[in-house]
Design a protein around this motif. Structure first.
Motif, PDB file in Angstrom:
ATOM      1  N   ILE A 192       0.152 -26.208   2.006  1.00 24.41           N
ATOM      2  CA  ILE A 192       0.320 -26.271   0.554  1.00 24.41           C
ATOM      3  C   ILE A 192       1.243 -27.418   0.165  1.00 24.41           C
ATOM      4  N   VAL A 193       0.752 -28.231  -0.763  1.00 23.33           N
ATOM      5  CA  VAL A 193       1.498 -29.361  -1.302  1.00 23.33           C
ATOM      6  C   VAL A 193       1.915 -29.006  -2.726  1.00 23.33           C
ATOM      7  N   VAL A 194       3.178 -29.241  -3.060  1.00 25.17           N
ATOM      8  CA  VAL A 194       3.661 -28.942  -4.407  1.00 25.17           C
ATOM      9  C   VAL A 194       4.249 -30.209  -5.022  1.00 25.17           C
TER      10      VAL A 194
ATOM     11  N   LEU B  10       9.483 -26.269  -8.772  1.00 26.44           N
ATOM     12  CA  LEU B  10       9.544 -26.786  -7.405  1.00 26.44           C
ATOM     13  C   LEU B  10      10.550 -26.021  -6.557  1.00 26.44           C
ATOM     14  N   VAL B  11      11.740 -25.832  -7.087  1.00 24.74           N
ATOM     15  CA  VAL B  11      12.801 -25.179  -6.308  1.00 24.74           C
ATOM     16  C   VAL B  11      12.382 -23.785  -5.865  1.00 24.74           C
ATOM     17  N   ASN B  12      11.661 -23.073  -6.716  1.00 23.08           N
ATOM     18  CA  ASN B  12      11.270 -21.693  -6.406  1.00 23.08           C
ATOM     19  C   ASN B  12      10.362 -21.585  -5.190  1.00 23.08           C
TER      20      ASN B  12
ATOM     21  N   ILE C  19       6.381 -31.638  -0.394  1.00 23.75           N
ATOM     22  CA  ILE C  19       6.769 -31.707  -1.803  1.00 23.75           C
ATOM     23  C   ILE C  19       6.973 -33.172  -2.157  1.00 23.75           C
ATOM     24  N   LYS C  20       6.748 -33.512  -3.444  1.00 21.57           N
ATOM     25  CA  LYS C  20       6.873 -34.913  -3.844  1.00 21.57           C
ATOM     26  C   LYS C  20       7.602 -35.069  -5.177  1.00 21.57           C
ATOM     27  N   PRO C  21       8.923 -34.918  -5.175  1.00 18.92           N
ATOM     28  CA  PRO C  21       9.665 -35.264  -6.390  1.00 18.92           C
ATOM     29  C   PRO C  21       9.830 -36.781  -6.484  1.00 18.92           C
TER      30      PRO C  21
ATOM     31  N   ASN D  37       8.046 -31.218   4.712  1.00 21.68           N
ATOM     32  CA  ASN D  37       8.058 -32.667   4.539  1.00 21.68           C
ATOM     33  C   ASN D  37       8.419 -32.991   3.094  1.00 21.68           C
ATOM     34  N   VAL D  38       9.240 -34.028   2.906  1.00 19.95           N
ATOM     35  CA  VAL D  38       9.697 -34.403   1.565  1.00 19.95           C
ATOM     36  C   VAL D  38       9.372 -35.871   1.327  1.00 19.95           C
ATOM     37  N   LEU D  39       8.601 -36.134   0.288  1.00 22.99           N
ATOM     38  CA  LEU D  39       8.224 -37.488  -0.095  1.00 22.99           C
ATOM     39  C   LEU D  39       8.819 -37.766  -1.474  1.00 22.99           C
ATOM     40  N   VAL D  40       9.687 -38.770  -1.554  1.00 22.12           N
ATOM     41  CA  VAL D  40      10.354 -39.100  -2.817  1.00 22.12           C
ATOM     42  C   VAL D  40       9.883 -40.472  -3.280  1.00 22.12           C
TER      43      VAL D  40
END
Length: 301
Positions: A159-161, A168-170, A179-181, A214-217
């Motif tokens: 799952i990608v959010v 997002l935090v939840n 996730i991609k903030p 994984n975190v993509l900014v």
């Protein structure tokens, strides 16, 4: 199979004016109207890159029918849930000296409609990818993405959010695949103003500690940072080019990352593919095409 969910699909009505004069009649130089919403954007770019997906979400009224018609005309698969009242949003993208967005409200989604979505999602299985992207309408709980992930935890879906703030935090405790903030959203989550790349890395790792695999900014013209579940920190400058349209660039980055990941199962390649795809959309009046992406990818590999 990749599935995307857009709670508030829209028609993006983009108009260009040489000089915006408030309080006066302004003549449009050019215009176009396309189906939009973050999940739909992801599906469109995936299609452009040669990957099939199923676009899910809620549509209503004459605008909803037009969204669905245009999505199908593009060759995308979709299975939208039709609401009984209201109209899907029209979002105005005003291109003048500065870009200005005016986003519509959209229809009300009731509990019975959510149940239909849950029924669709419960058919997903292991190795499927689900993209939960964008804001939610008033009346839908900010824990809805979290609830979807809880319902699917036994299905072993990746799952990608791509969302902001509490939405997002939840989900972090549910360990989303990606996730991609963007850098501004990252700062908002922690209540700070981020000015240095070192801060982006630090707080991206904080999100990983909170549960994200994984975190993509994304950092617009400054490129992007990626923290992988393997513990690697990758950075990339943005390809050189003239930004003509920022709408959908972040969604394109998500699509490019997924396309790269499915192609090679390599996080570094997926990251670079994401950066190239996001930039290709930013450098065009429409969403990224494969040829544009591959040209930019050569400059950052």
């Amino acid at each position: 199979m990749i599935y995307t969910v857009t709670f508030s699909p829209c028609l993006d009505y983009a108009v260009w004016v040489d000089e915006l004069k408030l309080g006066e009649v302004n003549r449009v130089d050019k215009e176009h109207m396309l189906p939009g919403g973050k999940g739909i954007n992801v599906s469109i770019v995936l299609h452009n890159l040669g990957y099939d997906s199923m676009a899910l979400g809620f549509v209503s009224g004459f605008t909803g029918r037009e969204i669905e018609a245009q999505v199908k005309e593009m060759g995308l698969s979709c299975n939208f849930i039709h609401l009984n009242q209201g109209n899907s949003r029209i979002n105005i993208k005003l291109k003048a000296e500065e870009e200005t967005d005016i986003n519509g409200i959209g229809p009300v989604i009731e509990e019975k409609h959510l149940q239909k979505l849950f029924e669709q999602l419960e058919r997903l299985k292991e190795n499927d990818i689900l993209v939960l992207a964008g804001s939610i309408p008033n009346g839908v709980s900010s824990t809805i993405y979290c609830e979807i992930m809880e319902r699917l935890k036994e299905n072993k879906v990746k799952i990608v959010v791509d969302a902001t703030n509490d939405l997002l935090v939840n989900v972090l405790e549910k360990k989303p695949f990606l996730i991609k903030p963007n850098n501004h959203e990252l700062g908002e989550i922690f209540g700070i103003e981020i000015s240095k790349k070192e801060d982006i890395v630090y707080y991206a790792k904080k999100l990983q500690e909170m549960g994200a695999r994984n975190v993509l900014v994304s950092m617009a013209g400054d490129g992007a940072v990626f923290i992988s579940e393997e513990g690697n920190c990758l950075e990339s400058k943005a390809p050189k080019g003239k930004v003509v349209n920022s709408v959908g660039a972040g969604d394109s980055m998500v699509a490019g990352f997924l396309a790269g990941y499915l192609e090679r199962r390599d996080y570094e390649y997926a990251f670079k593919m994401g950066v190239a795809t996001g930039s290709a959309s930013a450098f065009s009046n429409q969403l990224a095409k494969k040829e544009e992406v591959l040209q930019l990818l050569k400059t950052i590999l």
